[in-house]
Scaffold this motif. Structure first.
Motif, PDB file in Angstrom:
ATOM      1  N   ALA A   2       0.828  -1.205   0.000  1.00 32.61           N
ATOM      2  CA  ALA A   2       0.000   0.000   0.000  1.00 32.61           C
ATOM      3  C   ALA A   2       0.862   1.255   0.000  1.00 32.61           C
ATOM      4  CB  ALA A   2      -0.912  -0.006   1.229  1.00 32.61           C
ATOM      5  N   LEU A   3       0.388   2.268  -0.685  1.00 27.51           N
ATOM      6  CA  LEU A   3       1.089   3.546  -0.712  1.00 27.51           C
ATOM      7  C   LEU A   3       1.150   4.172   0.678  1.00 27.51           C
ATOM      8  CD1 LEU A   3      -0.434   5.287  -3.875  1.00 27.51           C
ATOM      9  CD2 LEU A   3       1.841   4.288  -3.669  1.00 27.51           C
ATOM     10  N   ARG A   4       2.284   4.817   0.959  1.00 27.52           N
ATOM     11  CA  ARG A   4       2.395   5.592   2.197  1.00 27.52           C
ATOM     12  C   ARG A   4       2.524   7.063   1.818  1.00 27.52           C
ATOM     13  NH1 ARG A   4       6.291   2.634   6.494  1.00 27.52           N
ATOM     14  NH2 ARG A   4       7.938   3.300   5.048  1.00 27.52           N
ATOM     15  N   ILE A   5       1.805   7.873   2.549  1.00 26.81           N
ATOM     16  CA  ILE A   5       1.653   9.274   2.163  1.00 26.81           C
ATOM     17  C   ILE A   5       2.227  10.196   3.219  1.00 26.81           C
ATOM     18  CG2 ILE A   5      -0.114  11.094   1.867  1.00 26.81           C
ATOM     19  CD1 ILE A   5      -1.784   9.001   0.401  1.00 26.81           C
ATOM     20  N   THR A   6       2.902  11.260   2.774  1.00 32.75           N
ATOM     21  CA  THR A   6       3.320  12.311   3.700  1.00 32.75           C
ATOM     22  C   THR A   6       2.635  13.613   3.304  1.00 32.75           C
ATOM     23  OG1 THR A   6       5.237  13.287   2.569  1.00 32.75           O
ATOM     24  CG2 THR A   6       5.596  11.214   3.759  1.00 32.75           C
ATOM     25  N   VAL A   7       2.455  14.466   4.288  1.00 37.62           N
ATOM     26  CA  VAL A   7       1.858  15.791   4.071  1.00 37.62           C
ATOM     27  C   VAL A   7       2.797  16.812   4.684  1.00 37.62           C
ATOM     28  CG1 VAL A   7      -0.092  17.303   4.538  1.00 37.62           C
ATOM     29  CG2 VAL A   7      -0.486  14.876   4.040  1.00 37.62           C
ATOM     30  N   ILE A   8       3.346  17.672   3.859  1.00 40.43           N
ATOM     31  CA  ILE A   8       4.343  18.652   4.303  1.00 40.43           C
ATOM     32  C   ILE A   8       3.662  20.006   4.475  1.00 40.43           C
ATOM     33  CG2 ILE A   8       6.450  19.875   3.630  1.00 40.43           C
ATOM     34  CD1 ILE A   8       7.124  17.220   2.039  1.00 40.43           C
ATOM     35  N   GLY A   9       3.650  20.477   5.725  1.00 39.91           N
ATOM     36  CA  GLY A   9       2.916  21.685   6.073  1.00 39.91           C
ATOM     37  C   GLY A   9       1.582  21.291   6.668  1.00 39.91           C
ATOM     38  N   THR A  10       1.368  21.576   7.959  1.00 37.35           N
ATOM     39  CA  THR A  10       0.145  21.117   8.625  1.00 37.35           C
ATOM     40  C   THR A  10      -0.702  22.290   9.099  1.00 37.35           C
ATOM     41  OG1 THR A  10       1.300  20.885  10.744  1.00 37.35           O
ATOM     42  CG2 THR A  10       1.185  18.930   9.335  1.00 37.35           C
ATOM     43  N   VAL A  28      -0.182   7.641   7.031  1.00 33.74           N
ATOM     44  CA  VAL A  28       0.140   9.046   6.736  1.00 33.74           C
ATOM     45  C   VAL A  28       1.107   9.600   7.782  1.00 33.74           C
ATOM     46  CG1 VAL A  28      -0.811  11.362   6.343  1.00 33.74           C
ATOM     47  CG2 VAL A  28      -2.175   9.330   5.761  1.00 33.74           C
ATOM     48  N   LEU A  29       2.088  10.366   7.296  1.00 36.21           N
ATOM     49  CA  LEU A  29       3.017  11.066   8.178  1.00 36.21           C
ATOM     50  C   LEU A  29       2.994  12.546   7.806  1.00 36.21           C
ATOM     51  CD1 LEU A  29       5.245  10.921  10.358  1.00 36.21           C
ATOM     52  CD2 LEU A  29       6.905  10.553   8.509  1.00 36.21           C
ATOM     53  N   GLY A  30       2.631  13.388   8.767  1.00 33.51           N
ATOM     54  CA  GLY A  30       2.586  14.824   8.539  1.00 33.51           C
ATOM     55  C   GLY A  30       3.816  15.501   9.094  1.00 33.51           C
ATOM     56  N   LEU A  31       4.306  16.521   8.384  1.00 35.19           N
ATOM     57  CA  LEU A  31       5.501  17.249   8.832  1.00 35.19           C
ATOM     58  C   LEU A  31       5.208  18.737   8.946  1.00 35.19           C
ATOM     59  CD1 LEU A  31       9.185  17.006   7.940  1.00 35.19           C
ATOM     60  CD2 LEU A  31       8.027  19.148   7.357  1.00 35.19           C
ATOM     61  N   ASP A  32       5.765  19.325  10.016  1.00 32.78           N
ATOM     62  CA  ASP A  32       5.761  20.782  10.132  1.00 32.78           C
ATOM     63  C   ASP A  32       7.049  21.188  10.848  1.00 32.78           C
ATOM     64  OD1 ASP A  32       3.207  22.903   9.774  1.00 32.78           O
ATOM     65  OD2 ASP A  32       4.881  23.652  10.972  1.00 32.78           O
ATOM     66  N   ILE A  33       7.511  22.408  10.580  1.00 34.39           N
ATOM     67  CA  ILE A  33       8.753  22.874  11.205  1.00 34.39           C
ATOM     68  C   ILE A  33       8.485  23.555  12.538  1.00 34.39           C
ATOM     69  CG2 ILE A  33       9.943  23.111   8.993  1.00 34.39           C
ATOM     70  CD1 ILE A  33       9.432  26.133   9.170  1.00 34.39           C
ATOM     71  N   VAL A  34       7.205  23.663  12.929  1.00 36.69           N
ATOM     72  CA  VAL A  34       6.840  24.275  14.212  1.00 36.69           C
ATOM     73  C   VAL A  34       6.540  23.159  15.211  1.00 36.69           C
ATOM     74  CG1 VAL A  34       5.259  25.841  15.394  1.00 36.69           C
ATOM     75  CG2 VAL A  34       5.872  26.263  12.998  1.00 36.69           C
ATOM     76  N   HIS A  87       4.408  12.381  -1.644  1.00 37.83           N
ATOM     77  CA  HIS A  87       4.604  13.514  -0.732  1.00 37.83           C
ATOM     78  C   HIS A  87       3.740  14.693  -1.179  1.00 37.83           C
ATOM     79  CE1 HIS A  87       8.227  11.600   1.004  1.00 37.83           C
ATOM     80  NE2 HIS A  87       8.553  11.282  -0.244  1.00 37.83           N
ATOM     81  N   PHE A  88       2.787  15.085  -0.369  1.00 37.03           N
ATOM     82  CA  PHE A  88       1.941  16.241  -0.674  1.00 37.03           C
ATOM     83  C   PHE A  88       2.530  17.488  -0.016  1.00 37.03           C
ATOM     84  CE2 PHE A  88      -1.159  12.892  -1.476  1.00 37.03           C
ATOM     85  CZ  PHE A  88      -1.834  13.382  -2.594  1.00 37.03           C
ATOM     86  N   VAL A  89       2.775  18.514  -0.819  1.00 38.51           N
ATOM     87  CA  VAL A  89       3.298  19.784  -0.305  1.00 38.51           C
ATOM     88  C   VAL A  89       2.129  20.750  -0.137  1.00 38.51           C
ATOM     89  CG1 VAL A  89       4.851  21.728  -0.716  1.00 38.51           C
ATOM     90  CG2 VAL A  89       5.526  19.403  -1.393  1.00 38.51           C
ATOM     91  N   CYS A  90       1.860  21.108   1.116  1.00 35.75           N
ATOM     92  CA  CYS A  90       0.680  21.917   1.461  1.00 35.75           C
ATOM     93  C   CYS A  90       1.064  23.201   2.191  1.00 35.75           C
ATOM     94  CB  CYS A  90      -0.279  21.105   2.327  1.00 35.75           C
ATOM     95  SG  CYS A  90      -0.902  19.598   1.549  1.00 35.75           S
ATOM     96  N   THR A  91       2.213  23.757   1.870  1.00 35.52           N
ATOM     97  CA  THR A  91       2.689  24.948   2.571  1.00 35.52           C
ATOM     98  C   THR A  91       1.977  26.212   2.089  1.00 35.52           C
ATOM     99  OG1 THR A  91       4.503  24.963   0.992  1.00 35.52           O
ATOM    100  CG2 THR A  91       4.973  24.068   3.161  1.00 35.52           C
ATOM    101  N   ASN A  92       2.091  27.246   2.891  1.00 31.17           N
ATOM    102  CA  ASN A  92       1.376  28.496   2.650  1.00 31.17           C
ATOM    103  C   ASN A  92       2.022  29.305   1.523  1.00 31.17           C
ATOM    104  OD1 ASN A  92      -0.507  30.500   3.097  1.00 31.17           O
ATOM    105  ND2 ASN A  92       0.609  31.435   4.791  1.00 31.17           N
ATOM    106  N   THR A  93       1.206  30.064   0.787  1.00 27.68           N
ATOM    107  CA  THR A  93       1.715  30.991  -0.239  1.00 27.68           C
ATOM    108  C   THR A  93       1.043  32.346  -0.032  1.00 27.68           C
ATOM    109  OG1 THR A  93       0.051  30.148  -1.792  1.00 27.68           O
ATOM    110  CG2 THR A  93       2.274  29.250  -1.974  1.00 27.68           C
ATOM    111  N   PRO A  94       1.456  33.097   0.989  1.00 27.07           N
ATOM    112  CA  PRO A  94       0.803  34.380   1.290  1.00 27.07           C
ATOM    113  C   PRO A  94       1.169  35.455   0.282  1.00 27.07           C
ATOM    114  CG  PRO A  94       2.717  34.078   2.698  1.00 27.07           C
ATOM    115  CD  PRO A  94       2.569  32.802   1.907  1.00 27.07           C
TER     116      PRO A  94
END
Length: 447
Positions: A2-10, A28-34, A87-94
């Motif tokens: 099975a596919l394993r998924i990461t989400v970058i930016g929570t 699923v593994l989520g990552l944030d730098i905070v 790997h899903f990149v979900c970071t902010n774009t202000p």
């Protein structure tokens, strides 16, 4: 396997996407730098208000009794690179400070941190809203930095989440758009979204530029529709027409439709305003700026509505000044069922009146903490009733259901004067007038 998924930016997007992917059955593994955000999410709590999100999070976060254990969070890029197949990149774009353009630094930093750690074939999927042309540039950057080279492939999969409905929009999307450059990338994304596809969600396959343009085009269309009906409200006020009846009549035309035709103080939030401005800026860079000059007027109409509400409030308290006048503001968030106060028209109006000398008291069911952080000098109350005590005028600026269900008679006992300005055209004028209130709304007859 099975596919394993990461989400970058929570943030809002990433936390929702991570929880939804776990709900769809993926590890699923989520990552944030905070670190504080990771601690909160790992405890099954969310740093924002979004209906249903905390429940689905607790259902899957590892370490919580009774959970599936499919969802974990980390601050380690090495752990993410080792774990993920997609790997899903979900970071902010202000919006950049002092510019219309989009700030790509968070997205670029994510790619620069992840890519050097990719030693086996993976798919990196951008979900952030970015200027057209970004995906091609990031795909080249990814292949350049990744040890696996072109085995680290990119796809672009824009999000279409509505705050207040984000969980449902992720699990049961009205469309899935993927910008891909290979059959392998398309196949992997069809596997990721197998659940929604089985329910009948349309799957639209495009190239990179089109996928990037879909999100900004959709938001520009919605913003245009909102500003159109607000422009009609201005004309209705000048001609003594009724914009609510006008919207009802044109909404019966299937080519137009009824949604997004409620006149009021306009749109706000973290998406529509900054997205249409970034779209204009990017079109200028591409030499197509004339194609989007109409968006400047869309933006202008939208901002003008806030100033008009301030003028209506000044007129309601005597016409010359807010000095010594008590103004109650019902609503702080940019929309109901959210705690998001980014570019909130309600708070903008409250802030303008406060700067002009008014004694402003705000109440919102979910946005109080965020509002206090943004506008600490405003007054705040714990209930709608407390907010209106002694008020010379009441402003209804966010269409929470709680406000639609208020008892005008009970509120009337607390206010200084029974005057209400409905900035969302969401209250029943007959009910409020029947309780002795002077009711005014944007684009509607005075009586």
């Amino acid at each position: 396997m099975a596919l394993r998924i990461t989400v970058i930016g929570t943030g809002y997007l990433g936390a929702t996407h991570a929880a939804a992917m776990a709900e769809l059955g993926f590890e699923v593994l989520g990552l944030d730098i905070v670190p504080e955000k990771i601690e909160m999410l790992s405890a099954g709590r969310v740093p924002m208000y979004e209906p249903g999100l905390e429940e689905i999070l607790k259902k899957h976060v590892a370490g919580i009794e009774g959970s599936s254990g499919r969802l974990r969070f980390t601050t380690s890029w090495e752990e993410v690179a080792e774990f993920g197949d997609v790997h899903f990149v979900c970071t902010n774009t202000p919006q950049k400070h002092g510019e219309y353009a989009c700030d790509m630094s968070y997205v670029e930093s994510a790619f620069d941190s992840l890519a050097p750690l990719l030693t086996r074939p993976v798919l990196v999927v951008g979900k952030s809203t970015v200027p057209v042309g970004s995906a091609a540039r990031l795909a080249a950057r990814l292949a350049e930095l990744a040890p696996v080279g072109e085995g680290a492939e990119l796809a672009w999969n824009p999000e279409f989440l509505r705050e207040g409905f984000a969980v449902n929009d992720t699990l049961h999307p009205d469309r899935i758009v993927v910008g891909v450059e290979s059959e392998r990338a398309e196949k992997l994304l069809r596997e990721v979204y197998a659940g929604p596809l089985a329910e009948g969600s349309p799957f639209v396959v495009t190239d990179f530029p089109t996928a990037e343009l879909v999100k900004t085009s959709a938001n520009s269309f919605l913003a245009t529709k909102i500003s159109f009906i607000n422009a009609m409200a201005e004309v209705c006020e000048a001609a003594d027409g009724d914009v609510v009846k006008l919207a009802e009549a044109i909404g019966h035309d299937e080519r137009i439709g009824k949604k997004f035709l409620r006149a009021g103080i306009g749109f706000g939030g973290g998406c529509l305003p900054k997205d249409i401005r970034a779209f204009m800026a990017r079109a200028g860079e591409l030499g197509a700026d004339q194609a989007l000059t109409f968006l400047r007027e869309v933006d202008s109409i939208n901002m003008r509505r806030r100033g008009h509400m301030v003028e209506l409030a000044r007129e309601a308290v005597g016409g010359s000044s807010f000095l010594g006048k008590r103004v109650a503001v019902l609503g702080a968030t940019f929309k109901p069922d959210s705690d998001d106060v980014r570019d909130s028209p309600a708070l903008n109006v409250a802030g303008q009146i406060h700067l002009q000398g008014g004694q402003v008291t705000v109440f919102d069911p979910k946005g109080m903490d965020n509002a206090r952080r943004l506008f600490p000098t405003l007054g705040y109350a714990d209930t709608a009733l407390d907010a209106v005590r002694g008020a010379d005028v009441v402003l209804h600026l966010t269409e929470w259901r709680e406000f639609r269900e208020l008892d005008p008679e009970a509120l009337g006992e607390a206010v200084g004067r029974r005057i209400i300005l409905d900035g969302r055209n969401a209250l029943d004028p007959a009910v409020w007038r029947g309780a002795g209130w002077t009711y005014r709304a944007m684009g509607r007859p005075k009586a």
